[in-house]
Motif scaffolding. Structure first.
Motif, PDB file in Angstrom:
ATOM      1  N   GLY A 186       0.803  -1.223   0.000  1.00  0.00           N
ATOM      2  CA  GLY A 186       0.000   0.000   0.000  1.00  0.00           C
ATOM      3  C   GLY A 186       0.826   1.257   0.000  1.00  0.00           C
ATOM      4  N   CYS A 187       0.161   2.367  -0.261  1.00  0.00           N
ATOM      5  CA  CYS A 187       0.785   3.683  -0.264  1.00  0.00           C
ATOM      6  C   CYS A 187      -0.318   4.674   0.081  1.00  0.00           C
ATOM      7  CB  CYS A 187       1.363   3.970  -1.647  1.00  0.00           C
ATOM      8  SG  CYS A 187       1.995   5.647  -1.801  1.00  0.00           S
ATOM      9  N   PRO A 188      -0.054   5.628   0.978  1.00  0.00           N
ATOM     10  CA  PRO A 188      -1.147   6.508   1.424  1.00  0.00           C
ATOM     11  C   PRO A 188      -1.420   7.675   0.479  1.00  0.00           C
ATOM     12  CG  PRO A 188       0.862   6.996   2.619  1.00  0.00           C
ATOM     13  CD  PRO A 188       1.195   5.870   1.688  1.00  0.00           C
ATOM     14  N   PHE A 189      -0.594   7.855  -0.546  1.00  0.00           N
ATOM     15  CA  PHE A 189      -0.781   9.026  -1.413  1.00  0.00           C
ATOM     16  C   PHE A 189      -1.842   8.748  -2.474  1.00  0.00           C
ATOM     17  CE2 PHE A 189       3.394   9.309   0.504  1.00  0.00           C
ATOM     18  CZ  PHE A 189       3.278  10.525   1.137  1.00  0.00           C
ATOM     19  N   LEU A 190      -2.290   9.827  -3.110  1.00  0.00           N
ATOM     20  CA  LEU A 190      -3.474   9.693  -3.954  1.00  0.00           C
ATOM     21  C   LEU A 190      -3.215  10.181  -5.381  1.00  0.00           C
ATOM     22  CD1 LEU A 190      -6.009  11.089  -1.290  1.00  0.00           C
ATOM     23  CD2 LEU A 190      -5.599   8.694  -1.827  1.00  0.00           C
ATOM     24  N   CYS A 191      -2.062   9.829  -5.929  1.00  0.00           N
ATOM     25  CA  CYS A 191      -1.714  10.297  -7.274  1.00  0.00           C
ATOM     26  C   CYS A 191      -2.778   9.822  -8.278  1.00  0.00           C
ATOM     27  CB  CYS A 191      -0.335   9.784  -7.663  1.00  0.00           C
ATOM     28  SG  CYS A 191       0.918  10.232  -6.446  1.00  0.00           S
ATOM     29  N   SER A 192      -3.096  10.707  -9.208  1.00  0.00           N
ATOM     30  CA  SER A 192      -4.280  10.483 -10.049  1.00  0.00           C
ATOM     31  C   SER A 192      -4.070   9.442 -11.147  1.00  0.00           C
ATOM     32  CB  SER A 192      -4.670  11.807 -10.708  1.00  0.00           C
ATOM     33  OG  SER A 192      -3.579  12.247 -11.497  1.00  0.00           O
ATOM     34  N   TYR A 193      -2.831   8.960 -11.328  1.00  0.00           N
ATOM     35  CA  TYR A 193      -2.543   7.999 -12.411  1.00  0.00           C
ATOM     36  C   TYR A 193      -2.187   6.629 -11.857  1.00  0.00           C
ATOM     37  CZ  TYR A 193       2.070   9.289 -10.800  1.00  0.00           C
ATOM     38  OH  TYR A 193       3.151   9.525  -9.993  1.00  0.00           O
ATOM     39  N   CYS A 194      -2.217   6.482 -10.531  1.00  0.00           N
ATOM     40  CA  CYS A 194      -1.657   5.285  -9.895  1.00  0.00           C
ATOM     41  C   CYS A 194      -2.754   4.367  -9.369  1.00  0.00           C
ATOM     42  CB  CYS A 194      -0.745   5.705  -8.745  1.00  0.00           C
ATOM     43  SG  CYS A 194      -0.045   4.315  -7.859  1.00  0.00           S
ATOM     44  N   ILE A 195      -2.444   3.088  -9.356  1.00  0.00           N
ATOM     45  CA  ILE A 195      -3.420   2.087  -8.924  1.00  0.00           C
ATOM     46  C   ILE A 195      -3.779   2.236  -7.441  1.00  0.00           C
ATOM     47  CG2 ILE A 195      -1.818   0.246  -8.244  1.00  0.00           C
ATOM     48  CD1 ILE A 195      -3.714  -1.635  -9.898  1.00  0.00           C
ATOM     49  N   ASN A 196      -2.865   2.819  -6.653  1.00  0.00           N
ATOM     50  CA  ASN A 196      -3.122   2.863  -5.212  1.00  0.00           C
ATOM     51  C   ASN A 196      -4.392   3.617  -4.849  1.00  0.00           C
ATOM     52  OD1 ASN A 196      -1.129   1.263  -3.931  1.00  0.00           O
ATOM     53  ND2 ASN A 196       0.374   2.711  -4.694  1.00  0.00           N
ATOM     54  N   LYS A 197      -4.643   4.724  -5.525  1.00  0.00           N
ATOM     55  CA  LYS A 197      -5.862   5.494  -5.241  1.00  0.00           C
ATOM     56  C   LYS A 197      -7.104   4.625  -5.564  1.00  0.00           C
ATOM     57  CE  LYS A 197      -8.568   9.387  -5.326  1.00  0.00           C
ATOM     58  NZ  LYS A 197      -9.878   8.750  -5.424  1.00  0.00           N
ATOM     59  N   ALA A 267      11.905   5.976  -2.827  1.00  0.00           N
ATOM     60  CA  ALA A 267      11.472   6.927  -1.794  1.00  0.00           C
ATOM     61  C   ALA A 267      10.629   8.010  -2.463  1.00  0.00           C
ATOM     62  CB  ALA A 267      12.676   7.559  -1.115  1.00  0.00           C
ATOM     63  N   ARG A 268       9.868   8.725  -1.652  1.00  0.00           N
ATOM     64  CA  ARG A 268       9.007   9.765  -2.216  1.00  0.00           C
ATOM     65  C   ARG A 268       9.319  11.106  -1.585  1.00  0.00           C
ATOM     66  NH1 ARG A 268       4.126  12.697  -2.049  1.00  0.00           N
ATOM     67  NH2 ARG A 268       2.795  12.316  -3.854  1.00  0.00           N
ATOM     68  N   VAL A 269       9.442  12.128  -2.432  1.00  0.00           N
ATOM     69  CA  VAL A 269       9.619  13.490  -1.933  1.00  0.00           C
ATOM     70  C   VAL A 269       8.431  13.768  -1.000  1.00  0.00           C
ATOM     71  CG1 VAL A 269       9.616  15.932  -2.637  1.00  0.00           C
ATOM     72  CG2 VAL A 269      10.773  14.212  -4.057  1.00  0.00           C
ATOM     73  N   LYS A 305      -1.500  15.153  -9.342  1.00  0.00           N
ATOM     74  CA  LYS A 305      -1.848  15.200  -7.906  1.00  0.00           C
ATOM     75  C   LYS A 305      -0.713  14.687  -7.011  1.00  0.00           C
ATOM     76  CE  LYS A 305      -6.058  16.592  -8.818  1.00  0.00           C
ATOM     77  NZ  LYS A 305      -7.253  15.934  -9.180  1.00  0.00           N
ATOM     78  N   ARG A 306       0.497  15.172  -7.313  1.00  0.00           N
ATOM     79  CA  ARG A 306       1.634  14.732  -6.494  1.00  0.00           C
ATOM     80  C   ARG A 306       1.932  15.697  -5.347  1.00  0.00           C
ATOM     81  NH1 ARG A 306       4.383  10.435  -7.711  1.00  0.00           N
ATOM     82  NH2 ARG A 306       6.331  11.203  -6.843  1.00  0.00           N
ATOM     83  N   PHE A 307       1.539  16.926  -5.505  1.00  0.00           N
ATOM     84  CA  PHE A 307       1.649  17.935  -4.443  1.00  0.00           C
ATOM     85  C   PHE A 307       3.061  18.056  -3.862  1.00  0.00           C
ATOM     86  CE2 PHE A 307      -2.796  16.315  -4.327  1.00  0.00           C
ATOM     87  CZ  PHE A 307      -3.329  17.382  -5.052  1.00  0.00           C
TER      88      PHE A 307
HETATM   89  S1  SF4 Z   1       2.526   7.149  -7.696  1.00  0.00           S
HETATM   90 FE1  SF4 Z   1       1.749   8.143  -5.843  1.00  0.00          FE
HETATM   91  S2  SF4 Z   1       0.191   6.742  -5.006  1.00  0.00           S
HETATM   92 FE2  SF4 Z   1       1.399   5.595  -6.516  1.00  0.00          FE
HETATM   93  S3  SF4 Z   1       3.012   4.588  -5.346  1.00  0.00           S
HETATM   94 FE3  SF4 Z   1       3.884   6.529  -6.035  1.00  0.00          FE
HETATM   95  S4  SF4 Z   1       3.445   7.997  -4.382  1.00  0.00           S
HETATM   96 FE4  SF4 Z   1       2.135   6.188  -4.029  1.00  0.00          FE
END
Ligand code: SF4
Ligand code: B12
Length: 458
Positions: A186-197, A267-269, A305-307
């Motif tokens: 999982g990943c808590p971010f909500l990027c608009s192109y990614c499966i996680n959202k 890693a994520r900024v 939606k990377r903010f």
């Molecule tokens: S693209 Fe966004 S939601 Fe997807 S894994 Fe990376 S940080 Fe998480």
């Protein structure tokens, strides 16, 4: 019961096994089932598929498919169905985001949505039970749709993936000695192109989405793998390896003593600090991959939606470098609403950051995501037949032809490095031309060296 697993992988490079199918294989074996695998990663002929079905004579076939693999999954399942009338269930990322695409295919009898490994075990107890969470059943024209079940709460309860069934050493060897692991989900971010959202929405009310394995459990798996196979390096596939700070500290303390191999992470900024990089370096990390994705704040924040601000991105790369880590930047071009100007900004930001490696891909819209819906609404999506998610895109971009995007992609690295490091720039240019030569091979290094020599002589 005899279960035939199918991994319809079409990825040329890097080659990797399916951790999901590995877990499923381990669970089935624990329950005493006989399990075999068709794995197309290292090329399998249609005759070999037919022979496998004839010889093994499975009672159930379980296929995994990410969006890219779907057409191959269908093709193989059709061959299997023609060889033997056996029930076929398909699960994995595409099944989860678009189960209708699966159940609509004649070759599939069932679709497994989400984390459905326990549901598969239930199915093996009774193939006629159509009341199993996560699974849709097709009987003639009737489709029974069961609700998605709960997320696996404790990842430590899952068995380690069965790597043996994949002949894992072959994967490691084709991947410069690299073994790969996932220590969280999982990943808590909500990027608009990614499966996680998409998954977060699907799993609403079904448990915590971001989950971590314990360091004990992770170390145990890694020790098993490095004892059993010849491994030189390790990569963690976690979306954001540094998000849980306490766990990162525990990991950093134990990894050098217990494993000690060079490793790579993502890693994520905004989710990584200078202190984290310090810990990672001390633990033996050699490279961090960080998404820039777009240099234009409008594309990056309003569309993707990377903010993240440019400053945050520049600082993050700077911190990693100061701590002695190599960096890799992920980038995309051809994002909806992108222009020549916005692509220039992505090149510009990479120039400022000067990552050691620059990754660039052409945007593809994945079903279920916000950007897929936007592309659909604007009629930018290509039909299925023309969609190739690898070298190409499933989006007809209003501002670029695919030929133009490919040209930009192939010279992207050159543009990033050309002022700061000419040699590095030429390496990137040649590298992009070697589409048919697998990564991490001696042939590839030789061809790059030869190309550089030629250019210098010129
Ligand atoms: S693209 Fe966004 S939601 Fe997807 S894994 Fe990376 S940080 Fe998480
Ligand atoms: C490892 C990985 C890879 C590896 C291996 C891929 C694989 N098929 O396993 C490699 C390097 C080859 C790879 C390549 C690519 N990847 Co990749 N990759 C991942 C990553 C980081 C982890 C996948 C994983 O192992 N998950 C853990 C396991 C346990 O989960 P799982 O496989 O889904 O399996 C579980 C369930 O789905 C279910 N299940 C799965 N199959 C089945 C089958 C049955 C019958 C049943 C009952 C259940 C079931 O049970 C399992 C246990 O819970 C994910 C991102 C992420 N963090 O999840 C992206 C991800 C899968 N990749 C993605 C993409 C886009 C790519 C590439 C296109 C990148 C590129 N530009 O080249 C290629 C092509 C993908 C392909 N052909 O499959 C997307 C897929 C989106 C989609 N809609 O399909 C993801 C989700 C990244 C993202 N955030 O968008 N990738």
């Amino acid at each position: 019961m005899k279960v035939l697993l199918v991994y319809p992988n079409i990825v040329e490079s890097p080659k990797d096994m399916s951790i999901g199918l590995g877990i499923i294989s381990a669970m089935l074996k624990e329950k005493g089932h006989k399990v075999e695998l068709i794995d197309t990663t290292f090329k399998v002929s249609d005759d070999e598929i037919i022979d496998k079905v004839d010889q093994f004579n499975p009672d159930l076939v379980a296929v995994t498919a990410a969006t890219n693999d779907l057409q191959n999954a269908i093709r193989i399942s059709q061959i299997i169905k023609e060889t033997k009338e056996v029930p076929i269930i398909c699960g994995g990322y595409h099944a989860t985001v678009a189960p209708k695409d699966i159940i609509d295919q004649d070759c599939f009898d069932m679709v497994a949505i989400g984390e459905s490994e326990q549901s598969l075990i239930k199915l093996t107890k009774d193939l006629n039970n159509t009341k199993i969470p996560n699974i849709w059943f097709k009987k003639g024209k009737k489709i029974t749709k069961n609700e998605i079940g709960k997320l696996t709460e404790d990842l430590d309860k899952l068995p380690f993936p069965d790597r043996e069934i994949f002949n894992y050493q072959k994967y490691i060897d084709s991947n410069r000695g690299l073994a790969t692991f996932m220590s969280s989900k999982g990943c808590p971010f909500l990027c608009s192109y990614c499966i996680n959202k998409v998954l977060i929405d699907k799993y609403k009310g079904k448990g915590k989405f971001l989950r971590f394995r314990s360091i004990d459990n992770l170390m145990k798996e890694m020790k098993e793998v490095i004892t059993k196979y010849k491994v030189k390096e390790i990569e963690f596939y976690d979306d954001t390896f540094t998000i849980n700070k306490q766990r990162l500290r525990d990991f950093a303390k134990r990894y050098p003593k217990e494993i000690g191999l060079p490793f790579y992470i993502n890693a994520r900024v905004n989710a990584v600090t200078k202190e984290d990089f310090k810990l990672l370096k001390e633990a033996g990390c050699v490279r961090v991959s960080i998404g820039i994705e777009a240099g234009d704040p409008y594309i990056r924040n309003d569309i993707l939606k990377r903010f993240q601000s440019n400053k945050q991105i520049i600082d993050t790369f700077q911190w990693a470098k100061e701590e002695g880590l190599r960096t890799y930047s992920f980038n995309m071009i051809g994002v909806p609403f992108e222009t020549q100007e916005s692509i220039k900004k992505t090149i510009e930001l990479n120039r400022k950051v000067q990552p050691d490696y620059v990754g660039i891909s052409i945007f593809n819209a994945f079903k279920g995501t916000e950007l897929y819906d936007i592309c659909k609404k604007n009629k930018w999506l290509k039909d299925k037949a023309s969609a190739s998610y690898f070298q190409s895109s499933n989006v007809n971009h209003p501002n670029f032809t695919i030929k133009e995007l490919k040209k930009i992609r192939d010279s992207f690295g050159f543009e990033v490095y050309k002022n700061a490091d000419k040699k590095r720039a030429y390496i990137d240019l040649i590298d992009k031309k070697l589409t048919k030569v697998p990564l991490y091979t001696k042939t590839r290094s030789l061809l790059i060296e030869k190309g550089i020599k030629k250019l210098i002589e010129k």
